[in-house]
Enzyme design. Structure first.
Site, PDB file in Angstrom:
ATOM      1  N   CYS A  87       0.423  -1.523   0.015  1.00  0.00           N
ATOM      2  CA  CYS A  87       0.212   0.489  -0.404  1.00  0.00           C
ATOM      3  C   CYS A  87       1.306   0.931  -0.171  1.00  0.00           C
ATOM      4  O   CYS A  87       0.633   1.833  -0.751  1.00  0.00           O
ATOM      5  CB  CYS A  87      -0.874  -0.214   0.973  1.00  0.00           C
ATOM      6  SG  CYS A  87      -0.763  -0.335   2.259  1.00  0.00           S
TER       7      CYS A  87
HETATM    8  N1  LIG Z   1      -4.481  -4.250   4.884  1.00  0.00           N
HETATM    9  C1  LIG Z   1      -3.512  -3.252   3.913  1.00  0.00           C
HETATM   10  O1  LIG Z   1      -3.498  -2.628   3.899  1.00  0.00           O
HETATM   11  C2  LIG Z   1      -2.786  -4.465   3.218  1.00  0.00           C
HETATM   12  C3  LIG Z   1      -2.570  -3.742   1.430  1.00  0.00           C
HETATM   13  C4  LIG Z   1      -1.510  -4.197   0.939  1.00  0.00           C
HETATM   14  C5  LIG Z   1      -1.641  -5.242   1.108  1.00  0.00           C
HETATM   15  N2  LIG Z   1      -1.314  -6.351   1.968  1.00  0.00           N
HETATM   16  C6  LIG Z   1      -0.544  -7.635   1.856  1.00  0.00           C
HETATM   17  O2  LIG Z   1      -1.905  -8.469   2.140  1.00  0.00           O
HETATM   18  C7  LIG Z   1      -1.850  -9.318   2.341  1.00  0.00           C
HETATM   19  C8  LIG Z   1      -2.780  -9.536   4.058  1.00  0.00           C
HETATM   20  O3  LIG Z   1      -3.170  -8.573   4.058  1.00  0.00           O
HETATM   21  P1  LIG Z   1      -3.865  -8.208   5.566  1.00  0.00           P
HETATM   22  O4  LIG Z   1      -4.174  -6.828   5.765  1.00  0.00           O
HETATM   23  O5  LIG Z   1      -5.736  -8.637   5.133  1.00  0.00           O
HETATM   24  O6  LIG Z   1      -4.100  -9.786   6.689  1.00  0.00           O
HETATM   25  P2  LIG Z   1      -5.086 -10.435   7.727  1.00  0.00           P
HETATM   26  O7  LIG Z   1      -6.178  -8.971   8.175  1.00  0.00           O
HETATM   27  O8  LIG Z   1      -4.458 -10.645   9.086  1.00  0.00           O
HETATM   28  O9  LIG Z   1      -6.153 -11.236   7.529  1.00  0.00           O
HETATM   29  C9  LIG Z   1      -4.716 -12.289   6.766  1.00  0.00           C
HETATM   30  C10 LIG Z   1      -5.672 -13.308   6.113  1.00  0.00           C
HETATM   31  O10 LIG Z   1      -4.240 -14.818   6.438  1.00  0.00           O
HETATM   32  C11 LIG Z   1      -5.117 -15.930   6.582  1.00  0.00           C
HETATM   33  N3  LIG Z   1      -3.761 -16.401   7.903  1.00  0.00           N
HETATM   34  C12 LIG Z   1      -3.534 -16.166   8.368  1.00  0.00           C
HETATM   35  N4  LIG Z   1      -1.959 -17.245   8.357  1.00  0.00           N
HETATM   36  C13 LIG Z   1      -2.508 -18.127   7.815  1.00  0.00           C
HETATM   37  C14 LIG Z   1      -2.011 -19.895   7.875  1.00  0.00           C
HETATM   38  N5  LIG Z   1      -0.657 -19.557   7.997  1.00  0.00           N
HETATM   39  N6  LIG Z   1      -2.619 -20.163   6.324  1.00  0.00           N
HETATM   40  C15 LIG Z   1      -3.240 -19.664   5.647  1.00  0.00           C
HETATM   41  N7  LIG Z   1      -4.019 -18.681   6.043  1.00  0.00           N
HETATM   42  C16 LIG Z   1      -3.503 -18.223   7.010  1.00  0.00           C
HETATM   43  C17 LIG Z   1      -6.044 -15.536   7.705  1.00  0.00           C
HETATM   44  O11 LIG Z   1      -7.092 -16.260   7.741  1.00  0.00           O
HETATM   45  P3  LIG Z   1      -7.385 -17.192   8.595  1.00  0.00           P
HETATM   46  O12 LIG Z   1      -5.800 -16.792  10.400  1.00  0.00           O
HETATM   47  O13 LIG Z   1      -8.935 -17.582   9.421  1.00  0.00           O
HETATM   48  O14 LIG Z   1      -7.041 -18.542   8.242  1.00  0.00           O
HETATM   49  C18 LIG Z   1      -6.877 -14.214   7.192  1.00  0.00           C
HETATM   50  O15 LIG Z   1      -7.735 -14.498   6.731  1.00  0.00           O
HETATM   51  C19 LIG Z   1      -0.765  -9.318   3.594  1.00  0.00           C
HETATM   52  O16 LIG Z   1       0.513  -9.634   3.406  1.00  0.00           O
HETATM   53  C20 LIG Z   1      -0.182  -7.639   3.955  1.00  0.00           C
HETATM   54  O17 LIG Z   1       0.899  -7.451   3.816  1.00  0.00           O
HETATM   55  C21 LIG Z   1      -2.132  -5.359   3.033  1.00  0.00           C
END
Ligand SMILES: NC(=O)c1ccc[n+]([C@@H]2O[C@H](COP(=O)([O-])OP(=O)(O)OC[C@H]3O[C@@H](n4cnc5c(N)ncnc54)[C@H](OP(=O)(O)O)[C@@H]3O)[C@@H](O)[C@H]2O)c1
Length: 355
Positions: free
Chosen positions: A157
């Site tokens: 982001c």
């Molecule tokens: N938030 C932002 O603004 C943003 C922007 C750009 C990129 N990103 C990137 O996008 C990715 C996701 O970010 P987010 O903010 O959406 O994270 P988040 O809200 O913490 O969600 C993480 C997701 O991954 C799943 N998960 C976590 N550990 C796992 C594992 N070991 N195996 C399988 N599933 C797993 C979780 O579900 P369960 O635990 O239920 O399985 C959840 O659905 C990250 O790499 C982040 O750096 C985020």
């Protein structure tokens, strides 16, 4: 008509960027959401976990499942990974082997060097052999490459908010690659949907604080892409801040000009060159809004949209160029941009499901 829809799955659909992907894909005219995974919500419907989608018929029937690559490869031709870095690669490897196109929202495939990944992420890269294959998913810069890619590394982001305003200026040789300063303000959803004390309401509300100084992880991809644009190694000063908002990033960049201006006439010429540079780069881009009048970027104009706003000012007192951008960290900064890449990769209109 149904058979023409692209079958799409989301791994990590219960997180913030996963939820945003669900929102965009449920109403996408060319996509059918065939699988959504979450370990904690496995067995529950989308409608139950996210009541705001309950009026969509698909949300009442589609249930979260445990993430299993072999099953996902049968359910979808394209899979989004909205997982923590380090974890995403574990899923990308078997999915790619099964012939599935992968769009990864994590940092796992954004940098080209395994050594740089190790330096910034603190562990060895889980699949270094895939780094050369991955295409950096910034559609305005890598559109042609994204159309052919089987592994798309969607940018972070903060990087999106810094790279889109800066790359055209570096490519045109209007600004110096040295001495770039970027200050960014981000809403709390940027940290993901996890329960940690520093992100609790009482800790974040009515508070604004810097973090990740001086070496935030996103610098790895920011400096890589700025170096490609400049044709020389670029190191920047970057300070991210957490602000009491749910979504949105506002970035301010301070840039030194290649040819400083000495008077009003030279400033006038430079103004024309910068304006022309941005018009050439983004004048026809559907998701870049160039603010050329008195307006300045504002996160409230872009939250919930795939648009990045960009504005700039020359400062005759300091001789610097100030460039500002605003985007939604979860849309243009994550899931919207990833859907934009999906559209390109699938040969459907780039704006489908995003306007
Ligand atoms: N938030 C932002 O603004 C943003 C922007 C750009 C990129 N990103 C990137 O996008 C990715 C996701 O970010 P987010 O903010 O959406 O994270 P988040 O809200 O913490 O969600 C993480 C997701 O991954 C799943 N998960 C976590 N550990 C796992 C594992 N070991 N195996 C399988 N599933 C797993 C979780 O579900 P369960 O635990 O239920 O399985 C959840 O659905 C990250 O790499 C982040 O750096 C985020």
């Amino acid at each position: 008509m149904k058979s023409q829809l692209k079958k799409i799955a989301i791994v990590g659909a219960s997180g913030y960027s996963g939820e945003e992907l669900v929102r965009l894909l449920l109403s996408h005219p060319h996509a059918e959401l065939t699988a959504v995974t979450s370990r904690q919500y496995a067995g529950q419907t989308l409608a139950r976990v996210f009541p705001r989608f309950a009026s969509h018929p698909r949300a009442k029937e589609l249930r979260f499942s445990e993430p299993k690559p072999e099953l996902l490869a049968k359910q979808a031709g394209l899979v989004f990974l909205a997982l923590p870095h380090g974890v995403a690669a574990e899923y990308a490897v078997p999915l790619l082997r099964a012939g599935v196109t992968v769009i990864d929202l994590s940092a796992d495939f954004r940098v080209k060097s395994a050594a740089v990944y190790r330096e910034f992420y603190g562990h060895d890269h889980p699949a270094p052999e895939l780094l050369a294959k991955a295409v950096y998913g910034l559609p305005e810069i890598y559109r042609a490459e994204i159309r052919k890619a089987s592994l798309i590394a969607s940018p972070g982001c903060y990087p999106t908010s810094i790279l889109l305003p800066t790359i055209p200026l570096l490519k045109a040789g209007l600004v110096r690659p040295a001495g770039i300063i970027a200050d960014s303000l981000s809403g709390v959803s940027g940290a993901g949907r996890k329960a940690e004390r520093e992100y609790l309401f009482v800790e974040c509300n009515e508070s604004a604080r810097p973090y990740g100084i001086p070496k935030h992880r996103h610098l790895s991809e920011i400096e890589q892409e700025l170096s490609f644009a400049a044709g020389t190694p670029v190191i920047i000063q970057f300070t991210p801040h957490l602000i009491p908002a749910s979504r949105g990033i506002l970035t301010t960049l301070y840039l030194d000009l290649k040819k400083p201006f000495a008077n009003a006439a030279e400033m006038f010429v430079l103004t024309g060159q910068i304006s022309e540079c941005y018009q050439k780069a983004y004048g026809r881009e559907p998701f870049v809004r160039l603010l050329e009048g008195k307006e300045l970027p504002d996160t409230k104009n872009v939250v919930g949209t795939n648009v990045i706003e960009i504005a700039w000012r020359l400062d005759p007192r300091t001789g610097r160029l100030i460039v500002m951008s605003a985007e939604d960290n979860l849309t243009k900064g994550a899931s919207g941009q990833a859907v934009q890449s999906m559209n390109l990769r699938c040969g459907i209109p780039e704006t489908a499901g995003l306007v």
